[in-house]
Design an enzyme around this catalytic site. Structure first.
Site, PDB file in Angstrom:
ATOM      1  N   TYR A  59      -6.615  -4.912  10.506  1.00  0.00           N
ATOM      2  CA  TYR A  59      -6.441  -5.805   9.161  1.00  0.00           C
ATOM      3  C   TYR A  59      -6.510  -7.127   8.855  1.00  0.00           C
ATOM      4  O   TYR A  59      -7.050  -7.875   8.392  1.00  0.00           O
ATOM      5  CB  TYR A  59      -5.246  -5.021   8.577  1.00  0.00           C
ATOM      6  CG  TYR A  59      -4.544  -5.900   7.201  1.00  0.00           C
ATOM      7  CD1 TYR A  59      -4.838  -4.761   6.087  1.00  0.00           C
ATOM      8  CD2 TYR A  59      -4.719  -6.730   6.235  1.00  0.00           C
ATOM      9  CE1 TYR A  59      -5.064  -4.624   4.636  1.00  0.00           C
ATOM     10  CE2 TYR A  59      -4.634  -7.252   4.970  1.00  0.00           C
ATOM     11  CZ  TYR A  59      -4.721  -6.069   4.217  1.00  0.00           C
ATOM     12  OH  TYR A  59      -5.098  -6.521   3.129  1.00  0.00           O
TER      13      TYR A  59
ATOM     14  N   TYR B 237       1.232  -1.015   0.152  1.00  0.00           N
ATOM     15  CA  TYR B 237      -0.143   0.015   0.225  1.00  0.00           C
ATOM     16  C   TYR B 237       1.368   1.279   0.145  1.00  0.00           C
ATOM     17  O   TYR B 237       1.550   1.710   0.950  1.00  0.00           O
ATOM     18  CB  TYR B 237      -0.925  -0.115   1.650  1.00  0.00           C
ATOM     19  CG  TYR B 237      -1.781  -1.317   1.179  1.00  0.00           C
ATOM     20  CD1 TYR B 237      -1.677  -2.568   1.625  1.00  0.00           C
ATOM     21  CD2 TYR B 237      -3.096  -0.480   0.346  1.00  0.00           C
ATOM     22  CE1 TYR B 237      -3.067  -3.164   1.965  1.00  0.00           C
ATOM     23  CE2 TYR B 237      -3.782  -1.720   1.202  1.00  0.00           C
ATOM     24  CZ  TYR B 237      -3.823  -3.327   1.153  1.00  0.00           C
ATOM     25  OH  TYR B 237      -4.561  -3.905   1.389  1.00  0.00           O
TER      26      TYR B 237
END
Ligand code: RFL
Ligand code: PHB
Length: 389
Positions: free
Chosen positions: A384, A200
Site C-alpha cells: 500500500y 476500507y
C-alpha cells in the site's frame, strides 16, 4: 512547430513529465483535447505514495503539498462488524500522503504556466504519424486550424481512452484484462471526516470506502452495480447506504452534507504490453488501468513518468539509448506488482454478485488471517505504501 518531445494528454502523467523535462532543459509541447477546467473537474485519486511525493519534489511542485497535505500512518480495514488498523509506520516505516489528484494537477498546471512552457488545450483530432521512424510527427486541429508538430519522441500520456495506444497496430500489443462485476459510486462533500485514517470496509451490503481530501472535505464510495446510474442516488440515499456499510460507531458520529460531486466508475484491470512502439512511449492510464481499491493508478502514472524522464535525459544528456530500450520492461515490472495488489485488495473487500460459496469462505478466512497475522498486515502495508522504484 517543433519540440524534442510531444506529450499527448495533460492529466497528471503528461503534466508531470512536462515539468521534469522542463527542469532538465528538454523542450516539450503538451497537447490536451479538453479545457483546463474540465481536467481539474475530474475527481479521482486521493492517496500518494512517498515515491510519488519524491517525484513531485524533483519536478519542483511539492511546495503546496508539503504545507497542506495530510500524512497517514495507517489505514483501517473493516469486516464482520470489526475493524483492524494496519499501522504502516510501525510495520514498514513508511507513510502515505492524502492529497487529491485535482490538487496535484493544479500545482503542475500552475508550475507549467509560471515557466511559460507550451500547453495547447482543446487540441482536437490528434493523430500520430511515422512513429517507427526517427522523425515522428503529430497533427491536430486547434481553433479550427490544422497544425503539425514535429518531434523526436512522443509520450502517450492520454489515458485509457486516448489516441496513443490506439495508434499502435493491434498485432504489436498484448492486452491483459479483467473487468469486475461492479463499480464505485463516489461522493465528495464539505463535511469534516469522522475518521482519522481511511477505512476500507467489507460488509454484507458490499464495500464502502471512507476517504478525505482535507479536515473539512470527505470523499466516500460505495460499491454499486454496473448498470446503476448516479440519478438513482439522492444524497440521502447515498449517505444512508454508506452508513450501513462503514460500521455503526462511525455512522453514529459522522456528519453528512450535500454532494459537490457524484460519479460512478467501473472497476477493471488492464495492461497493454509493451509500453513502447518505435518512438512512442506510453505512460500512465494509456498503458494500464487498476481498480481504485489499492490506490495505485496515479502512483503508477508517476513511476512510469519517472522512468521515462530518466530514459529521455539519458538520451539527450548522455547520448545513450539504453534506458529508452529498457523503459517498457522496467515500467511493466512495477505495473504488474500494482496490478496484482489492486486485484487482491478488490477481491478481498468486495462482494461479487452470485459469489461462489467456496470463494466466499476463502475470502472470509483471508480477512480473518489479515486481522490476526502481523505477516499478512506487513504484506498489505508494504504494497500500500508503495514498492521501491
Ligand atoms: P488521465 O488522468 O486519464 O489523463 C489523460 C489526459 O489525456 C487527455 N486525452 C487526450 N488528449 C489529446 N488527445 C486525445 N486524443 C486525448 N485523449 C485523452 C484526457 O483529456 C486527459 O486529460 O491519465 P494519467 O495522466 O495517466 O493519470 C492517471 C490517473 O488519472 C489515474 O490512474 C488515477 O486517477 C486512478 N485512481 C487512483 N489512483 C491512485 O493512485 N490513488 C487513488 O486513490 C486513486 N483513486 C482513481 C481513484 C481513479 C478513479 N476513477 C474515476 C477511475 C479513484 C477513482 C474513482
Ligand atoms: C480517494 O480518496 O478518492 C481514494 C482513496 C483511496 C482509494 C481510492 C480512492 O483506494
Amino acid at each position: 512547430m517543433r519540440a524534442q518531445v510531444a506529450i499527448i494528454g495533460a492529466g497528471p502523467a503528461g503534466l508531470l513529465l512536462g515539468q521534469l523535462l522542463y527542469k532538465a532543459g528538454i523542450d516539450a509541447v503538451i497537447l490536451e483535447q479538453r479545457t483546463p477546467e474540465y481536467v481539474l473537474g475530474r475527481i479521482r485519486a486521493g492517496v500518494l505514495e512517498q515515491g510519488t511525493v519524491d517525484i513531485l519534489d524533483l519536478a519542483g511542485v511539492g511546495g503546496r503539498l508539503h504545507s497542506q497535505a495530510m500524512t497517514h500512518d495507517g489505514v483501517e480495514i473493516g469486516a464482520s462488524g470489526q475493524r483492524r488498523r494496519i499501522p504502516f509506520k510501525e510495520l514498514v516505516g513508511k507513510v502515505v500522503t492524502v492529497y487529491g489528484q485535482t490538487e496535484v494537477t493544479r500545482d503542475l498546471m500552475d508550475a507549467r504556466a509560471a515557466c511559460g512552457a507550451p500547453s495547447i488545450y482543446e487540441a482536437e483530432s490528434v493523430e500520430l504519424h511515422d512513429i517507427t521512424t526517427a522523425r515522428p510527427w503529430v497533427t491536430f486541429v486547434h481553433k479550427g486550424v490544422k497544425q503539425r508538430l514535429d518531434c523526436d519522441f512522443i509520450a502517450g500520456c492520454d489515458g485509457y481512452h486516448g489516441v496513443s495506444r490506439r495508434s499502435i497496430p493491434a498485432e504489436a500489443l498484448s492486452v491483459f484484462e479483467r473487468t469486475y462485476p461492479f463499480g464505485w459510486l463516489g461522493v465528495l462533500a464539505d463535511v469534516p471526516p469522522a475518521w482519522d485514517e481511511l477505512i476500507y470496509a467489507d460488509s454484507e451490503r458490499g464495500f464502502a470506502l471512507a476517504s478525505m481530501r482535507s479536515e473539512t472535505r470527505v470523499r466516500c464510495y460505495v460499491q454499486c452495480s454496473l448498470d446503476d446510474k448516479v440519478e438513482n442516488w439522492s444524497d440521502e440515499q447515498f449517505w444512508a447506504e454508506f452508513k450501513r456499510r462503514v460500521g455503526d460507531d462511525v455512522a453514529a458520529r459522522m456528519t453528512t452534507g450535500p454532494s459537490i460531486e457524484k460519479s460512478i466508475a467501473p472497476l477493471r484491470s488492464f495492461v497493454a504490453e509493451p509500453m513502447r512502439y518505435g518512438q512512442l512511449f506510453l505512460a500512465g492510464d494509456a498503458a494500464h488501468i487498476v481498480p481504485p481499491t489499492g490506490a495505485k493508478g496515479l502512483n503508477l502514472a508517476a513511476s512510469d513518468v519517472f522512468y521515462l524522464y530518466e530514459a529521455l535525459t539519458g538520451y539527450y544528456k548522455n547520448d545513450s539509448r539504453a534506458a529508452l530500450d529498457q523503459y517498457s520492461d522496467r515500467a511493466l515490472r512495477r505495473v504488474w506488482q500494482a496490478v496484482r495488489f489492486s486485484w487482491w485488495m478488490t477481491s478481498l473487500l468486495h462482494r461479487f454478485p452470485n459469489e461462489d460459496p467456496f470463494f466466499g469462505r476463502i475470502r472470509g478466512s483471508e480477512l480473518e488471517y489479515l486481522f490476526k497475522s502481523d505477516a499478512a498486515q506487513r504484506t498489505l502495508a508494504e504494497n500500500y505504501v508503495g514498492l521501491p522504484l
